[in-house]
Design an enzyme around this catalytic site. Structure first.
Site, PDB file in Angstrom:
ATOM      1  N   ASP A 223     -31.021  17.353 -13.121  1.00 13.53           N
ATOM      2  CA  ASP A 223     -31.039  18.772 -12.418  1.00 13.53           C
ATOM      3  C   ASP A 223     -30.029  19.690 -13.174  1.00 13.53           C
ATOM      4  OD1 ASP A 223     -31.266  20.187  -9.640  1.00 13.53           O
ATOM      5  OD2 ASP A 223     -29.274  19.968  -9.944  1.00 13.53           O
ATOM      6  N   GLU A 296     -34.169  19.600 -16.326  1.00 12.25           N
ATOM      7  CA  GLU A 296     -34.437  20.925 -15.625  1.00 12.25           C
ATOM      8  C   GLU A 296     -33.538  22.087 -16.355  1.00 12.25           C
ATOM      9  OE1 GLU A 296     -34.240  23.251 -11.405  1.00 12.25           O
ATOM     10  OE2 GLU A 296     -32.587  21.841 -11.917  1.00 12.25           O
TER      11      GLU A 296
END
Length: 580
Positions: A223, A296
């Site tokens: 993330d 990401e």
């Protein structure tokens, strides 16, 4: 002669089959993102759980999914719905137990569906034991996070160290009364940023990876990696202000400053290279299929490419390709599609594999952004391009954004703003519960409430109903997954061309196999295409291999390569009647 030709063709296809078998499992995989809170609730509390994922793993197998990555389910106060982790090695009771997780992994291995864990390294919860110790100044922990005393104004009041702004609005610095210093939080104030310039922190996070690898996960979705490092402090321990942007005068707006010191620092890709080494070492020690990293980063495309690796180190197998999700708009024409797709393929380092993302839990649903009439078009595009695809749960059904009132809104990105424009910032509409049936609350829960409202259109858009409709979004998706197993689509070359402003064409072909051509009529006019003028020499005859509810033809119908008629918003897959 015919006998020898046939023999060579069979030998060639046999070698191709061997090559395909040796290819990494993830290279042409179909990934499926599950947002666990909204996927399936098995205990009636209105919140999805791990047992719900286990229950629906057979559904993933049914729709051709290779692997699923799960948004966070680790122990958390839920200030940002699991992205604020207080214990990186424990399951939050809201989602179940570690035993439930282990049962999910065991069942996934039985079914052949791989599990990818959402790894959140940039920050923890302020209720994490590490942060509590750091705030107390405990030796060994005091530099786990980014701290600074700030500055005193002439009137004696204290101001933050810099003008850096949080993604969730307001200063990225929060005063801690106990420690008498500010800590950095690039997201919610309950999500303090780790100090990755501290090697102890890096090893702590390395051990988190090792822990979950031992638990049987097949990889990690990393993330917000581009936030991991900030610019290094100067010799006095101070950080520079970021320059102002001129398009807003609101100092609490994230766009108030130009992000040159808080994202995309040069050290960040090397952190991913370290993690890749950990995964490779684990595989060397334990065997099994390759473990993967999906990262990401909403960075400029040239920086995203760095995450693949460099001349001396491998990085992530899958740096998320957000070009379509970020840069396509409702009125984008076929030339824009062509450019975005080919630009990624052209910039991608040699020997690497592409990936395609059009929806996720942070963006409005595909059908809401581009129109419900284009759901099949985008699902086909996602799955027909070379490389792997990532589908957000519910997109295979054509789910749209659910309405969530201001009173029901829980997303901090919206709650930290104003009621007048909360829908512009809220991610809740794309996170409403999954539609399993036309029964009460879409079959999501046996309870009487859900954590977010169920979308009102669930009686029409749900798994049960769409299973029974031949040309439903779900059945088109499933047929397309079967087509992806064809050699030309799985391993073949790809040509992506705009036929006109209205029509995009994708050709997939492997020598000795059939030619597949997909056509996408983006707008609401009837179009006619001569494939030979687009791709040059082609077999004379094609047949429909995939149609949608927009089509006036049936699978198996034949047509000439020189004349293909497309209805408004229609997307089709054609296959040559002979090999080439």
């Amino acid at each position: 002669m015919a006998t020898w030709t046939s023999l060579f063709l069979l030998l060639g296809l046999g070698l191709l089959a061997v090559d395909a078998a040796l290819a990494p499992w993830w290279k042409t995989a179909s990934f499926y993102q599950i947002y666990p809170r909204s996927f399936k609730d098995t205990d009636g509390d209105g919140v999805g759980d791990l047992n719900g994922v286990t229950e629906k793993l057979e559904y993933l197998k049914e729709i051709g999914i290779t692997a699923t990555w799960l948004s966070p389910f680790l122990k958390s106060p839920m200030a940002d719905f699991g992205y604020d982790i207080s214990d990186f090695k424990a399951v939050d009771p809201l989602f179940g137990t570690m035993e439930d997780f282990e049962e999910m992994v065991s069942r996934s291995k039985e079914l052949g569906v791989k599990i990818i864990l959402d790894f959140v390294p940039n920050h923890s919860s302020d209720e994490c034991d590490w942060f509590i110790r750091s705030a107390a100044g405990e030796e060994g922990y005091k530099d786990y996070y980014v701290w600074h005393p700030g500055f005193l104004n002439e009137n004696g009041t204290r101001r933050p160290p810099t003008n850096w702004v949080s993604v969730f609005r307001g200063s990225a610095w929060e005063w801690h009364e106990g420690r008498q210093e500010y800590y950095l939080h690039q997201f919610h104030k309950k999500q303090p940023d780790f100090n990755f310039r501290n090697p102890v922190v890096r090893e702590e996070m390395n051990n988190v990876l090792r822990f979950w690898l031992e638990k049987g996960v097949d990889g990690f979705r990393v993330d917000a990696i581009y936030h991991a490092f900030e610019i290094e402090a100067d010799e006095n321990g101070n950080y520079p202000d970021e320059p102002r942007n001129d398009w807003t005068d609101d100092p609490d707006e994230y766009g108030y400053t130009h992000k040159i010191y808080t994202v995309d620092q040069p050290e960040t890709p090397h952190l991913v290279y370290e993690w890749r080494q950990i995964l490779e070492q684990f595989q060397a020690d334990n065997g099994g299929d390759e473990r993967i990293l999906m990262v990401e980063t909403w960075s400029p495309i040239e920086i995203v490419m760095d995450y693949y690796g460099n001349a001396t180190a491998d990085g992530a197998q899958i740096p998320f390709n957000f070009q379509l999700i970020s840069n396509l708009h409702y009125d984008s024409d076929a030339y824009h599609y062509e450019y975005l797709i080919n630009n990624w393929l052209n910039l991608m380092p040699e020997g690497k594999s592409a990936n395609w993302v059009i929806g996720n839990h942070d963006k409005n649903r595909v059908g809401s952004r581009f129109g419900a009439d284009r759901v099949d078009l985008f699902n086909i595009l996602l799955l027909i391009l070379p490389g792997c695809s990532i589908t957000y749960n519910g997109e295979e059904l054509g789910m749209l954004d659910g309405y969530v009132s201001w009173e029901d809104t829980v997303d901090p990105q919206a709650c930290n703003g104003y009621e007048s424009n909360y829908m512009d910032n809220s991610r809740d509409p794309a996170r409403t519960p999954m539609h399993w049936s036309d029964e009460k609350l879409a079959g999501f829960t046996t309870g009487n409430t859900t954590w977010l409202p169920v979308s009102s259109d669930y009686p029409q858009r749900n798994v049960k109903t769409e299973r029974g409709a031949s040309l439903s979004h779900l059945n088109v998706f499933k047929r397309l997954q079967n087509l992806r197993q064809e050699p030309s689509i799985e391993e073949g070359s790809a040509e992506i061309k705009a036929v006109s402003s209205y029509v995009l064409a994708v050709k997939r072909h492997l020598s000795g196999d059939y030619v597949y051509i997909s056509l996408f009529n983006i707008f609401d006019s009837i179009e006619n295409v001569n494939l030979s003028t687009v791709f040059g020499s082609l077999p004379a005859k094609f047949q429909y291999a995939l149609v949608t509810e927009k089509s006036i033809k049936k699978v198996g119908d034949q047509l000439s390569a020189t004349s293909v008629t497309l209805m408004p918003h229609e997307a089709i897959v054609l296959r040559s009647t002979t090999t080439a």
